[in-house]
Write a protein that holds these residues in place. Structure first.
Motif, PDB file in Angstrom:
ATOM      1  N   ASP A 299     -20.469   2.859 -50.599  1.00 15.54           N
ATOM      2  CA  ASP A 299     -20.168   4.287 -50.627  1.00 15.54           C
ATOM      3  C   ASP A 299     -20.839   4.984 -49.445  1.00 15.54           C
ATOM      4  O   ASP A 299     -21.463   4.334 -48.593  1.00 15.54           O
ATOM      5  CB  ASP A 299     -20.540   4.908 -51.974  1.00 15.54           C
ATOM      6  N   ARG A 303     -24.624   2.604 -50.965  1.00 15.00           N
ATOM      7  CA  ARG A 303     -24.795   1.874 -52.218  1.00 15.00           C
ATOM      8  C   ARG A 303     -23.678   0.850 -52.356  1.00 15.00           C
ATOM      9  O   ARG A 303     -22.549   1.077 -51.910  1.00 15.00           O
ATOM     10  CB  ARG A 303     -24.778   2.831 -53.409  1.00 15.00           C
ATOM     11  N   LEU A 305     -20.944  -0.747 -54.428  1.00 16.33           N
ATOM     12  CA  LEU A 305     -20.150  -0.381 -55.589  1.00 16.33           C
ATOM     13  C   LEU A 305     -19.088  -1.435 -55.866  1.00 16.33           C
ATOM     14  O   LEU A 305     -18.673  -2.179 -54.981  1.00 16.33           O
ATOM     15  CB  LEU A 305     -19.485   0.977 -55.396  1.00 16.33           C
ATOM     16  N   GLU A 333     -22.197   0.500 -59.863  1.00 18.79           N
ATOM     17  CA  GLU A 333     -23.172   0.171 -58.831  1.00 18.79           C
ATOM     18  C   GLU A 333     -23.801  -1.181 -59.142  1.00 18.79           C
ATOM     19  O   GLU A 333     -24.220  -1.443 -60.269  1.00 18.79           O
ATOM     20  CB  GLU A 333     -24.259   1.242 -58.747  1.00 18.79           C
ATOM     21  N   ALA A 368     -21.647   3.981 -61.350  1.00 18.50           N
ATOM     22  CA  ALA A 368     -22.057   4.607 -60.093  1.00 18.50           C
ATOM     23  C   ALA A 368     -22.526   6.033 -60.358  1.00 18.50           C
ATOM     24  O   ALA A 368     -22.037   6.701 -61.275  1.00 18.50           O
ATOM     25  CB  ALA A 368     -20.897   4.606 -59.105  1.00 18.50           C
TER      26      ALA A 368
END
Length: 561
Positions: A299, A303, A305, A333, A368
């Motif tokens: 993202d 992060r 995902l 996540e 997430a």
């Protein structure tokens, strides 16, 4: 209306018709938006001749439909543009999106059928306008055929990414890209093929990084076995560990939904006698329910995902009448969890134990952070209010502390007022299991009644922390940031919008609960309706042609200049 009766509202879902794999997700800095692609077969609620549908979002929660990225071509991909991935790269000051996909020229393709040479190849399309339009590469396919020839069980779903681990191991430039293709050899077993490239166009084979025997255990003490073929594989690094996520196609004796499951492997890429390999050190299920076809991306905050496809488990007549099938789960996540070593951890395949540091680690999975913005209004913290809800869509979190290990906690959802219909979400600590009991989910048997379940593997003295999403027919369950289960339910009664609970002798006052009984619509710009199911075959075919359009072959100037 049949179209809306079981249709999730707060999840990613195609406007109509069949959808399955998420197959391309990317953050675009210039437009400050995400583009997510998915397998789509407009005009029918059945899978098959798929295109790449596409949608965009600023936050991974509220979505807008886009013109599909790709549809079938005229030669090497005349019968399908199957799953893959998207890479974003600056080329001579211009952002270029590379859409890698499996180009299909012969169907059907399945590990149980003879393999037709040339039926699968790997190709690429480009976008130089941030995903608005896509054009095939003039010199497709990039990779024409698998090395196993007619002994191949599958060769598809190219995942392309850089890897510091692989670059360091092979002495390659850190900008080198690696492509992983899920595959299998009928005589030897499932395999993962790896290729490398410096320009994303010319690819060199590095061989097979994972070679496993059909039916072999993943580890000596594991309950899981490798199957007949791999699908939708990806790789990434968290901390000091390398990970592979892969779909496993089991044999005809499988009791799992559609005969497949999602596996994660933790370990190290290595070189053995000059050949690339992957040393498995720990492993687990990425989801204990029906989720499949995991897709990995980063993202805007970098992060890691994961998206995934939630298939239907309804009767065929239900799917045909509603005119659509499938959706995606909320983005999840992936991260690494580290805990002090325990005896439970030593005995579990999912924990990697480091005696020297006194720590053990495993793969963490949680919704997430963006998913919290689906919540509307203020939460309730009352169990009584949970028992009084009248809704098909809600989110609930609950924490149970000071546990003896013998407790059982039941959340009863999509329940009728007289309890004739109910789906039980059971957290049984004595059995160490989470169970979705669907035996009374539908009095008319509209969907599967067999339970979904998985081992919780709680550590000694650990609290139980659960997070539950119910969205019409879709149920997502998370436990302690490392257990997930996706299920589908199809209540027969319109009155099955109630909820209740049963915690046995556990004191209700000790439960820390939060409830949001109103979640945002993920598609605020769509006009609700049942237009597709009202169409005849001719109109459906016209819709298919209109929405898919054409994408011609193209030699990208920015790449070849």
């Amino acid at each position: 209306m049949a179209f809306n009766r079981f249709r999730p509202t707060s999840h990613f879902i195609a406007p109509h018709s069949w959808m399955n794999d998420p197959c391309g997700a990317v953050w675009i800095p210039e437009t400050q938006e995400y583009r997510v692609c998915y397998q789509w077969n407009p005009g029918t609620s059945k899978g098959g001749n798929s295109a790449w549908g596409m949608a965009k979002s600023k936050d991974l929660v509220a979505w807008q439909d886009c013109t599909p990225a790709l549809r079938n071509g005229t030669s090497y991909d005349s019968l399908g543009v199957f799953s893959g991935s998207i890479v974003s790269k600056i080329v001579e000051g211009e952002r270029v999106l590379y859409l890698f996909y499996t180009s299909v020229s012969s169907l059907p393709i399945h590990w149980s059928l003879p393999y037709v040479e040339g039926c699968e190849s790997q190709s690429v399309a480009f976008s130089t306008d941030f995903g608005e339009t896509w054009h095939r590469y003039q010199y497709n396919p990039l990779l024409a055929s698998p090395k196993n020839g007619t002994r191949t069980t599958g060769w598809r779903d190219p995942f392309v990414s850089q890897s510091q681990s692989l670059s360091k191991l092979l002495g390659s430039d850190v900008e080198t890209n690696f492509m992983m293709i899920a595959s299998g050899n009928r005589d030897l077993g499932s395999q993962l093929c790896v290729y490398q490239s410096n320009d994303l166009l010319g690819w060199e084979s590095l061989g097979t990084v994972l070679r496993v025997k059909n039916g072999s255990k993943i580890s000596p003490s594991s309950k899981l076995q490798f199957g007949q073929n791999f699908e939708c594989a990806s790789f990434f690094t968290l901390g000091q560990q390398d990970y592979i996520v892969v779909g496993v196609e089991e044999d005809s004796h499988s009791e799992r939904h559609n005969g497949h499951y999602l596996l994660w492997l933790s370990g190290k890429f290595t070189l053995k006698n000059g050949s690339l390999d992957f040393e498995i050190q720990s492993h687990g299920l990425l989801d204990h329910g029906i989720l499949y076809a995991a897709h990995i991306f980063r993202d805007r905050e970098n992060r890691l995902l994961q998206l995934g496809w939630a298939d239907e488990s309804a009767k065929e007549s239900v799917i045909e009448s509603q005119g659509w099938a499938g959706c995606l789960v909320h983005p999840r996540e992936l991260f690494e969890i580290s805990e002090p070593i325990t005896d439970v951890g030593r005995a579990s395949n999912r924990w990697l134990v480091d005696e020297e540091s006194g720590r053990m680690s495993t793969l963490g999975i949680r919704p997430a952070p963006q998913v919290t913005t689906l919540r509307s209004g203020y939460p309730s913290n009352s169990l009584q209010e949970f028992s009084s809800i009248r809704t098909k869509t809600f989110e609930l979190t609950a924490t149970f502390t000071n546990l003896s290990g013998n407790e059982r906690f039941d959340f009863n959802v999509r329940k009728s007022p007289d309890n004739t219909e109910v789906t039980k979400l059971i957290f049984d600590l004595e059995k160490g299991a989470m169970i979705v009991d669907k035996s009374k989910s539908s009095i008319h048997g509209l969907g599967e009644s067999t339970p979904d379940f998985g081992d919780l593997d709680l550590l000694d003295g650990e609290d139980l922390v659960v997070r539950i999403f119910v969205d019409v027919s879709l149920v997502e369950i998370y436990v302690n940031n490392r257990f997930t289960l996706t299920s589908r339910i199809y209540p027969s009664l319109e009155t099955s919008i109630c909820a209740s609970y049963n915690f046995g002798s556990y004191p209700e006052s000790a439960v820390d609960l939060r409830l949001w009984d109103r979640l945002r619509d993920a598609w605020p710009d769509r006009i609700p309706g049942d237009t597709l199911t009202e169409m005849g075959a001719h109109e459906g075919n016209e819709l298919r042609e209109q929405e898919l359009g054409r994408s011609e072959s193209f030699l990208c100037p920015a790449i070849v200049a």
